[in-house]
Design a protein around this motif. Structure first.
Motif, PDB file in Angstrom:
ATOM      1  N   UNK A  42     -17.282  -7.460  10.037  1.00  0.00           N
ATOM      2  CA  UNK A  42     -15.278  -7.002   9.433  1.00  0.00           C
ATOM      3  C   UNK A  42     -16.324  -7.317   8.674  1.00  0.00           C
ATOM      4  N   UNK A  43     -16.007  -6.315   7.358  1.00  0.00           N
ATOM      5  CA  UNK A  43     -15.959  -5.900   6.187  1.00  0.00           C
ATOM      6  C   UNK A  43     -15.138  -4.714   5.880  1.00  0.00           C
ATOM      7  N   UNK A  44     -14.813  -4.978   3.737  1.00  0.00           N
ATOM      8  CA  UNK A  44     -13.891  -3.907   3.851  1.00  0.00           C
ATOM      9  C   UNK A  44     -14.573  -2.631   4.119  1.00  0.00           C
ATOM     10  N   UNK A  69      -9.893   4.434  -0.444  1.00  0.00           N
ATOM     11  CA  UNK A  69      -9.332   3.036  -0.754  1.00  0.00           C
ATOM     12  C   UNK A  69     -10.558   2.075  -0.234  1.00  0.00           C
ATOM     13  N   UNK A  70     -11.309   2.496   1.200  1.00  0.00           N
ATOM     14  CA  UNK A  70     -12.738   1.057   1.001  1.00  0.00           C
ATOM     15  C   UNK A  70     -13.461   1.004  -0.223  1.00  0.00           C
ATOM     16  N   UNK A  71     -13.491   2.473  -1.354  1.00  0.00           N
ATOM     17  CA  UNK A  71     -14.575   2.308  -2.594  1.00  0.00           C
ATOM     18  C   UNK A  71     -14.053   1.296  -3.827  1.00  0.00           C
ATOM     19  N   UNK A  72     -12.572   1.462  -3.391  1.00  0.00           N
ATOM     20  CA  UNK A  72     -12.081   0.764  -5.115  1.00  0.00           C
ATOM     21  C   UNK A  72     -12.004  -0.684  -3.901  1.00  0.00           C
ATOM     22  N   UNK A  73     -11.864  -1.229  -2.954  1.00  0.00           N
ATOM     23  CA  UNK A  73     -11.192  -2.593  -2.885  1.00  0.00           C
ATOM     24  C   UNK A  73     -12.621  -2.920  -2.797  1.00  0.00           C
ATOM     25  N   UNK A  74     -13.543  -2.467  -2.323  1.00  0.00           N
ATOM     26  CA  UNK A  74     -15.010  -2.933  -2.316  1.00  0.00           C
ATOM     27  C   UNK A  74     -15.528  -2.756  -3.854  1.00  0.00           C
ATOM     28  N   UNK A  75     -15.208  -2.327  -5.002  1.00  0.00           N
ATOM     29  CA  UNK A  75     -16.191  -2.144  -6.005  1.00  0.00           C
ATOM     30  C   UNK A  75     -15.322  -3.424  -7.053  1.00  0.00           C
ATOM     31  N   UNK A  76     -13.950  -3.694  -6.761  1.00  0.00           N
ATOM     32  CA  UNK A  76     -12.679  -4.691  -7.342  1.00  0.00           C
ATOM     33  C   UNK A  76     -14.002  -5.742  -6.497  1.00  0.00           C
ATOM     34  N   UNK A 112       0.741  -1.257  -0.151  1.00  0.00           N
ATOM     35  CA  UNK A 112      -0.072   0.019  -0.089  1.00  0.00           C
ATOM     36  C   UNK A 112       1.355   1.355   0.070  1.00  0.00           C
ATOM     37  N   UNK A 113       2.356   1.093   1.061  1.00  0.00           N
ATOM     38  CA  UNK A 113       2.917   2.188   0.864  1.00  0.00           C
ATOM     39  C   UNK A 113       3.392   3.077  -0.745  1.00  0.00           C
ATOM     40  N   UNK A 152      -7.080  -2.344  10.707  1.00  0.00           N
ATOM     41  CA  UNK A 152      -7.139  -3.922   9.765  1.00  0.00           C
ATOM     42  C   UNK A 152      -6.323  -3.991   9.100  1.00  0.00           C
ATOM     43  N   UNK A 153      -5.585  -5.249   8.805  1.00  0.00           N
ATOM     44  CA  UNK A 153      -5.141  -5.118   7.810  1.00  0.00           C
ATOM     45  C   UNK A 153      -5.643  -5.418   6.434  1.00  0.00           C
ATOM     46  N   UNK A 154      -5.713  -4.403   5.056  1.00  0.00           N
ATOM     47  CA  UNK A 154      -6.249  -4.245   4.420  1.00  0.00           C
ATOM     48  C   UNK A 154      -7.617  -6.098   3.516  1.00  0.00           C
TER      49      UNK A 154
END
Lengths: 410, 252
Positions: free
Chosen positions: B197-199, B217-224, B24-25, B46-48
């Motif tokens: 416990x979800x994204x 970042x949350x939005x992109x991960x959920x969309x993915x 992520x960095x 929480x670890x993504x």
């Protein structure tokens, strides 16, 4: 599953009153299931929860201690009568009337229980609905829905039934049947914000539908005319539809917030990262797929012979579109509006999470305070709105489909 | 050509997501633009990756249970034994789908408390409906001639169900499962408001602290995640569709 000897499916329903069936004493399986839900609920599941004040843990109260004896006896009798009509294959109309009677009795009983349990002049005590109330309501609603599904009322009759139901609920509320119920107390302490959020909810849901329709209809016509664009546009809209609402809100919030912070004058225009703007845009984007896809499929479904005949009469392309193709595609387009309206009413609830207002405000406040009545205050009107929208739009679509058939046969 | 371009975009997007989950960095400088100087940029509570996996596990569990329940119910109401329930079950499906998921979720909390419980129940209830609807349509629209042929060739009722009806219904059932799973990804995201416990946790945390980087970042991960599930089930659906064609061609 119910253990019963295997019978042929009963020729049940249609308009026949089931006197012949009654003689044969046929037993309706659904009625048995409903009785198996309702009777134990009445006897063993708490009907209401009593709290000395809003914050303390509630105590469960069963029907017979929640109601004055005469009322409990009446409720019991009505429930038994309804269940008997459900188990024996009574005529559909009888079952429908019985289900309505059951629903109204339970609704009045909950109000009576609230005023019976609340001590005179005590404004701190709270009486809330408990599982038993909801299960009885559920059981009778099943019976009503089943009767309606078998009766298949015509579209206008369905709308009238809906209006009659709403009028009855309004009347009961008006005479103050539920005034002592915790839900109504939550409402009266927030009446102003309730109506404000309600209008916001509607504005979000209907406003985004109007905007989406204004863009979606031309886009649909374009996709119909230019086949190369069709797959590409529908694919993009499909991808958008797949993205969960909060995620899409999130994807819009970041750029909108950046614009508001870095573009002079943008925030004065009402563009902000968190608030109603991203919710509204997201709802418009979600609405596009059903509208565009159904417009295309509605137009594609128009018989080529009809448009050719119109061309033969010397109509221009625009005239054919306006007078022939769009009216014939109307049922498909109305179906899209139904899908979008119901979907928007549900999704507008989530807008509250990003500061967009709407009934969701109460739902999320209620979750935060673990106050079930507050959650209900937000959830019940949302469900009611969505149901009304679905019933009305379904009826309109059916009317349009009939009109279309008449055009086609003429 | 268009399909190739689409797959290429998706592959690149997927690679980007993988890179973000592992390192992520690398993305920090870009996300830094969205937040004030002293705000955290990458969600670290929480670890993504583990949130993503928990989200996925919740959706898979709910969809599996919903599929089993829905398919069994559809089989039951299409047999003579269950025919009393057919009109009701069809109405319930269309009425149930008008219930907003948030409402279902919130109303589960008083009964089940906070956490994964209410989310799982809401996911199962909500996930049932599209699968049941599709399974019902599929089982009811099978060509009567095909069923007659199966009966004529001496198949017993369970054999007909397992060898003829279910295989023919499968493509439509899988498309119901796909719809259900995509809806579940969305509902599970909202589940984080009741402490599942979800994204969604990342987005909610971002909303609470006005941290646009978290929200994005949350939005992109959920969309993915939603797109991944959608695409893989679409592929499965096509496979079954092809097989269905093959079997019906092979055994007329």
């Amino acid at each position: 599953m119910i253990e019963e000897p295997d019978q042929p499916p009963a020729p049940f329903g249609k308009r026949k009153t089931g006197s012949a069936d009654l003689i044969k004493q046929k037993i309706d399986k659904l009625g048995v299931v409903i009785a198996l839900i309702a009777m134990p609920t009445l006897l063993f599941v708490p009907f209401v929860t009593f709290k000395a004040n809003r914050i303390v843990q509630g105590q469960p109260v069963w029907v017979f201690s929640a109601l004055p004896t005469w009322a409990a006896a009446c409720l019991m009798l009505v429930v038994i009568a309804v269940l008997v009509s459900a188990i024996l294959k009574a005529g559909v109309l009888v079952r429908m009337t019985a289900a309505c009677l059951g629903l109204v009795t339970v609704l009045i009983a909950i109000g009576l229980a609230a005023s019976f349990l609340t001590p005179e002049g005590n404004s701190f005590a709270r009486v809330s609905t408990a599982t038993g109330f909801w299960m009885l309501l559920f059981a009778f609603a099943m019976l009503l829905i089943d009767a309606l599904a078998r009766l298949r009322p015509r579209p206008l009759a369905r709308i009238l039934l809906l209006l009659a139901g709403l009028a009855l609920l309004g009347l009961l509320a008006r005479i103050g049947v539920w005034n002592e119920l915790s839900l109504l107390k939550e409402f009266s302490s927030r009446a102003d914000s309730f109506w404000r959020e309600g209008w916001r909810h509607l504005a979000l849901a209907v406003g985004s539908l109007v905007i989406a329709f204004a863009f979606g209809l031309p886009l649909g016509i374009l996709c119909y005319r230019v086949e190369r664009l069709r797959a590409a546009i529908l694919n993009v809209l499909n991808v958008i539809q797949t993205i969960p609402s909060i995620a899409l809100f999130g994807l819009l919030i970041a750029p909108l917030g950046w614009i508001a912070a870095n573009l002079p004058g943008a925030s004065e225009l009402g563009i902000r990262g968190i608030g109603a703007a991203p919710a509204f845009i997201a709802l418009v984007l979600y609405a596009l797929l059903p509208i565009v896809a159904n417009t295309v499929s509605g137009l594609v479904g128009v018989d080529a012979a009809v448009s050719n005949a119109a061309k033969g009469l010397g109509m221009t392309d625009g005239q054919i579109l306006r007078r022939i193709e769009l009216p014939l595609a109307m049922p498909a387009i109305l179906t899209a509006i139904r899908i979008v309206l119901v979907q928007n009413i549900g999704m507008a609830t989530i807008a509250a999470l990003i500061g967009g207002g709407g009934f969701g405000v109460f739902v999320f406040q209620g979750i935060g305070q673990t106050a079930t009545d507050l959650v209900l205050l937000g959830a019940l009107p949302t469900v009611a709105l969505a149901l009304c929208a679905a019933v009305i739009m379904d009826a309109l679509t059916e009317l349009a489909t009939r009109a279309r058939k008449e055009i086609a046969t003429a | 050509m268009q399909i190739a371009a689409g797959s290429l975009t998706r592959a690149l997007f997927g690679l980007g997501i993988l890179a973000f989950l592992v390192r992520p960095e690398w993305f920090e400088p870009a996300l830094r633009l969205l937040v004030d100087q002293n705000m955290p940029v990458i969600y670290l509570q929480g670890n993504l990756l583990s949130l993503l996996l928990q989200h996925l596990a919740l959706v898979l569990a709910a969809t599996t249970v919903a599929a089993i329940l829905a398919i069994s119910a559809a089989i039951f109401v299409t047999r003579p034994v269950g025919s009393d329930f057919l009109p009701l079950s069809r109405s319930i499906v269309s009425i149930g789908q008008t219930f907003p998921p948030v409402a279902v979720l919130a109303l589960c909390v008083p009964v089940l408390g906070f956490g994964n419980g209410p989310t799982l129940v809401a996911l199962i209830f909500y996930g049932l409906l599209p699968i049941f609807e599709n399974a019902l349509t599929a089982l009811r629209t099978i060509d009567p001639a095909v069923l007659e042929a199966a009966r004529g060739s001496g198949m017993s009722e369970p054999q007909r169900l397992m060898r003829v009806e279910l295989p023919l219904a499968m493509p439509l059932i899988i498309s119901g499962i796909r719809l259900s799973a995509v809806i579940s990804v969305a509902t599970a995201t909202i589940g984080s408001t009741v402490a599942a416990k979800t994204l969604g946790e990342v987005i909610v945390a971002g909303l609470q602290s006005y941290n646009y980087a978290f929200i994005l970042q949350g939005g992109v991960l959920v969309a993915a995640l939603a797109l991944l599930i959608h695409d893989s089930l679409t592929i499965l659906e096509r496979r079954f569709g092809l097989r269905r064609l093959a079997t019906t061609d092979g055994k007329p």
